[in-house]
Design a protein around this motif. Structure first.
Motif, short mmCIF file in Angstrom:
data_model
loop_
_atom_site.label_atom_id
_atom_site.label_comp_id
_atom_site.label_asym_id
_atom_site.label_seq_id
_atom_site.Cartn_x
_atom_site.Cartn_y
_atom_site.Cartn_z
N GLU A 13 0.84 -1.21 0.00
CA GLU A 13 0.00 0.00 0.00
C GLU A 13 0.87 1.25 0.00
N LEU A 14 2.03 1.14 0.65
CA LEU A 14 2.94 2.29 0.68
C LEU A 14 3.41 2.62 -0.73
N ASP A 15 3.67 1.56 -1.52
CA ASP A 15 4.03 1.75 -2.93
C ASP A 15 2.97 2.56 -3.64
N GLU A 16 1.73 2.06 -3.48
CA GLU A 16 0.61 2.69 -4.18
C GLU A 16 0.52 4.16 -3.81
N ALA A 17 0.59 4.40 -2.51
CA ALA A 17 0.48 5.79 -2.04
C ALA A 17 1.57 6.64 -2.66
N ALA A 18 2.80 6.10 -2.68
CA ALA A 18 3.92 6.88 -3.21
C ALA A 18 3.73 7.09 -4.71
N ARG A 19 3.20 6.06 -5.38
CA ARG A 19 3.02 6.18 -6.82
C ARG A 19 1.99 7.26 -7.15
N VAL A 20 0.93 7.28 -6.34
CA VAL A 20 -0.10 8.30 -6.55
C VAL A 20 0.51 9.69 -6.39
N GLU A 21 1.45 9.79 -5.46
CA GLU A 21 2.12 11.08 -5.24
C GLU A 21 3.06 11.41 -6.40
N GLY A 22 3.22 10.48 -7.34
CA GLY A 22 4.08 10.74 -8.48
C GLY A 22 5.52 10.35 -8.28
N CYS A 23 5.78 9.42 -7.38
CA CYS A 23 7.14 8.96 -7.13
C CYS A 23 7.57 7.98 -8.20
N GLY A 24 8.76 8.14 -8.76
CA GLY A 24 9.33 7.11 -9.64
C GLY A 24 9.81 5.96 -8.77
N PHE A 25 10.20 4.84 -9.42
CA PHE A 25 10.54 3.68 -8.60
C PHE A 25 11.85 3.85 -7.83
N LEU A 26 12.77 4.61 -8.37
CA LEU A 26 14.02 4.83 -7.64
C LEU A 26 13.80 5.76 -6.45
N LYS A 27 12.96 6.75 -6.69
CA LYS A 27 12.66 7.69 -5.61
C LYS A 27 11.92 6.96 -4.49
N MET A 28 11.07 6.03 -4.92
CA MET A 28 10.31 5.25 -3.94
C MET A 28 11.27 4.40 -3.10
N LEU A 29 12.23 3.81 -3.80
CA LEU A 29 13.23 3.00 -3.09
C LEU A 29 13.93 3.85 -2.03
N TRP A 30 14.31 5.04 -2.43
CA TRP A 30 15.09 5.91 -1.57
C TRP A 30 14.26 6.49 -0.42
N LEU A 31 12.99 6.83 -0.74
CA LEU A 31 12.16 7.52 0.26
C LEU A 31 11.34 6.58 1.12
N VAL A 32 11.03 5.39 0.62
CA VAL A 32 10.18 4.48 1.39
C VAL A 32 10.96 3.27 1.89
N TYR A 33 11.59 2.55 0.98
CA TYR A 33 12.18 1.27 1.33
C TYR A 33 13.43 1.41 2.20
N VAL A 34 14.36 2.23 1.74
CA VAL A 34 15.63 2.35 2.47
C VAL A 34 15.41 2.82 3.91
N PRO A 35 14.62 3.88 4.14
CA PRO A 35 14.43 4.31 5.53
C PRO A 35 13.78 3.23 6.40
N LEU A 36 12.83 2.49 5.83
CA LEU A 36 12.15 1.47 6.63
C LEU A 36 13.05 0.29 6.96
N ALA A 37 14.07 0.08 6.14
CA ALA A 37 14.96 -1.07 6.37
C ALA A 37 16.18 -0.69 7.20
N ARG A 38 16.16 0.49 7.82
CA ARG A 38 17.35 1.00 8.49
C ARG A 38 17.98 0.02 9.48
N PRO A 39 17.20 -0.61 10.36
CA PRO A 39 17.84 -1.54 11.30
C PRO A 39 18.57 -2.68 10.59
N VAL A 40 18.03 -3.12 9.48
CA VAL A 40 18.69 -4.20 8.74
C VAL A 40 20.00 -3.69 8.13
#
Lengths: 281, 292
Positions: free
Chosen positions: A172-199
């Motif tokens: 759902e986070l993907d979808e939300a980001a996509r609606v906001e007009g995020c490209g897939f790399l920007k999504m990686l950087w803004l959504v995925y990387v921060p959420l995986a910080r402990p890893v």
């Protein structure tokens, strides 16, 4: 490791059994700590006290100074820091991109490629030394820091670890980001990387301690002062100069392991948690 | 652009850098190793030629190879069960509210953070005849003067003890993490039933720790074939190949005697061993271990 000191659980022993447990645990701990205490004792006392335990023995830093001036440890330190940093930086980028591809893109041959990546968990660079050396020779990378690092940069372990994490992030986070007009790399950087910080932290600590301590491959690849990491430098220092005494070797040993050891003692919990997080697959 | 095509292109592009490096340093060398193991080592003006199974025939007749295999098996049998048992014991102790728990945990775990080379340097001094710590202690009892590392019967055991010292604390943390996952209600139930502590451990805790034991076991086995830093630093395989492990022998063959063809054949043996273990683990253990 849960931070809260938990109360005594139902099956924990009491009375004599508990006392015996405490005794056993302490005997083993002291036995386990002894070699290190011994190394510290030797390193901080004059050579005559290497095997003589006298509480009145004078403390000294001379062994460290002697070791530092007897071999180019400053250069070795620089090499190790550069090596570890370079490996980790490249690993983080490559592993992130690959894990993202495996976790979120339906591409042709995905399952087969993932299996091919996992092959590295079994066929480790540590074993493929003969052929990897030939490859480095052809590339002209013998005796370079890049040559030491290259076989480790695409890490199957990291890809696996991060893929699991990315997959657990709700779409759902993907979808939300996509609606906001995020490209897939920007999504990686803004959504995925921060959420995986402990890893990332876990992976980073494991990678740093692995490559700070790695020995066989750097030994094979390097043959000059300008590329040798600390482990190789230390082994040459301890082996070649038979005349050098124990106190100085102990000082050198502690010095080279020092930064990692101090970092561990300061951030014990993070280190232990990282190893656990990286281990449970 | 078509959705599916774009997913393909993006997926492949994202994967490309890692895949290229993996191919170059994992898949290619694996294949090349197998190929080279059927070829002779180039010497001077004589290039490498196809010699079929000659390298493997040499291996069968090579006493040092067999010595290394046996040593490696002894080394694995000496280090793996001991370090796993100690790790479990440490974890059980540290998991209780014993006095000085923080110190205990640190004491057990710290050796793990040292490079093997550093460990070797420290332990070398213990094993040194006369002057070393072990002999100093033995002298108090009127013994000593024993060359632990220079004697065939004891050298490998010296290496084994060192390895256990370095590894046990690392495995401990995985057991500790698993122990803390076990719900306290199980212990309460067992105590209501009047189960003894040992019974509870054997019938409840230990089976629940099986996945951890498997994980630790895999790591321990891989390590016993992968790590030879200490052999290189302390004994160089000696005395009389008494401490030569497979990977050490491979290093010696390929980078001391520069016999790359034979080195490739030795690598294949190591790869087959690791591969067989991975398969065995997949087919055998996965069924025996119940995951929660």
């Amino acid at each position: 490791m849960s931070a809260a000191a938990h109360g005594r659980s139902a099956m924990e022993p009491a009375g004599i059994a508990r006392a015996l447990d405490t005794l056993g645990a302490w005997v083993l701990a002291i036995l386990w700590f002894l070699p290190l205490i011994y190394a510290v004792w030797t390193a901080f006392h004059p050579t005559e006290y290497s095997a003589r335990f006298d509480l009145a023995a004078p403390l000294t830093l001379k062994n460290f100074a002697d070791a530092w001036s007897a071999a180019p440890f400053a250069r070795y330190f620089l090499n190790t820091v550069l090596l570890v940093t370079m490996i980790l930086a490249v690993q983080l980028v490559l592993v992130t991109l690959a894990a993202y591809a495996f976790a979120r893109f339906e591409f042709f041959g995905r399952e087969v490629l993932f299996a091919l990546v996992l092959v590295q968990l079994m066929v480790m660079p540590d074993v493929l030394i003969v052929e990897n050396y030939q490859t480095l020779r052809r590339l002209g990378l013998i005796d370079t820091l890049l040559g030491i690092g290259l076989p480790y940069m695409a890490s199957a372990f990291g890809i696996f670890l991060l893929r699991q994490t990315f997959k657990s992030i709700p779409r759902e986070l993907d979808e939300a980001a996509r609606v906001e007009g995020c490209g897939f790399l920007k999504m990686l950087w803004l959504v995925y990387v921060p959420l995986a910080r402990p890893v990332y932290i876990a992976y980073g600590l494991v990678s740093i301690s692995y490559h700070w301590n790695n020995f066989l491959w750097p030994l094979i690849v390097t043959n000059s002062v300008t590329t040798r990491p600390l482990t190789v430098g230390l082994s040459i220092f301890a082996a070649v100069d038979q005349g050098i005494d124990w106190a100085i070797i102990c000082a050198a040993t502690l010095m080279t392991s020092g930064p990692l050891l101090i970092a561990f003692l300061l951030f014990q919990r993070q280190f232990v948690q990282s190893f656990i997080r990286a281990g449970i697959r | 652009m078509n959705q599916r095509l774009s997913a393909n292109i993006h997926g492949w592009l994202l994967l490309l850098p890692a895949a290229a490096l993996l191919a170059l340093f994992t898949h290619y060398p694996t294949a090349a190793t197998v190929w080279q193991s059927f070829r002779s080592t180039p010497k001077g003006s004589r290039p490498s030629v196809f010699i079929g199974l000659d390298n493997y025939a040499t291996m069968l007749d090579d006493p040092i190879f067999w010595k290394s295999v046996v040593n490696n098996l002894i080394y694995a049998a000496g280090t793996i069960p001991t370090s796993i048992a100690l790790a479990l014991l440490m974890a059980v102790w540290v998991n209780q509210n014993l006095a000085g728990r923080g110190f205990l945990r640190m004491a057990y775990f710290t050796p793990t953070m040292l490079p093997m080379i550093a460990v070797a340097n420290i332990w070398l001094f213990f094993y040194t005849p006369d002057y070393g710590l072990i002999d100093q202690v033995l002298k108090l009892f009127g013994r000593g003067g024993y060359n632990w590392l220079g004697t065939k019967d004891t050298a490998l055991w010296c290496i084994i003890v060192m390895t256990v010292w370095k590894e046990a604390g690392f495995f401990m943390i995985f057991y500790l993490a698993a122990l803390q996952q076990i719900p306290p209600s199980l212990a309460e139930a067992a105590s209501l039933e009047g189960a003894s502590r040992w019974y509870f451990f054997r019938r409840v805790v230990f089976p629940l720790l099986m996945p951890t034991t498997l994980f630790v076991l895999i790591n321990a086995v891989i390590n016993s074939f992968r790590l030879v830093d200490h052999v290189l630093a302390i004994t160089r395989g000696g005395p009389d190949n008494a401490t030569s492990l497979l990977l050490f022998y491979l290093w010696e063959t390929a980078f001391k005697f520069w016999d790359t063809g034979y080195g490739a054949a030795l690598t294949v043996v190591l790869l087959v061993l690791l591969g067989a273990f991975a398969l065995g683990q997949y087919f055998y253990f996965d069924r025996r271990v119940h995951y929660r």
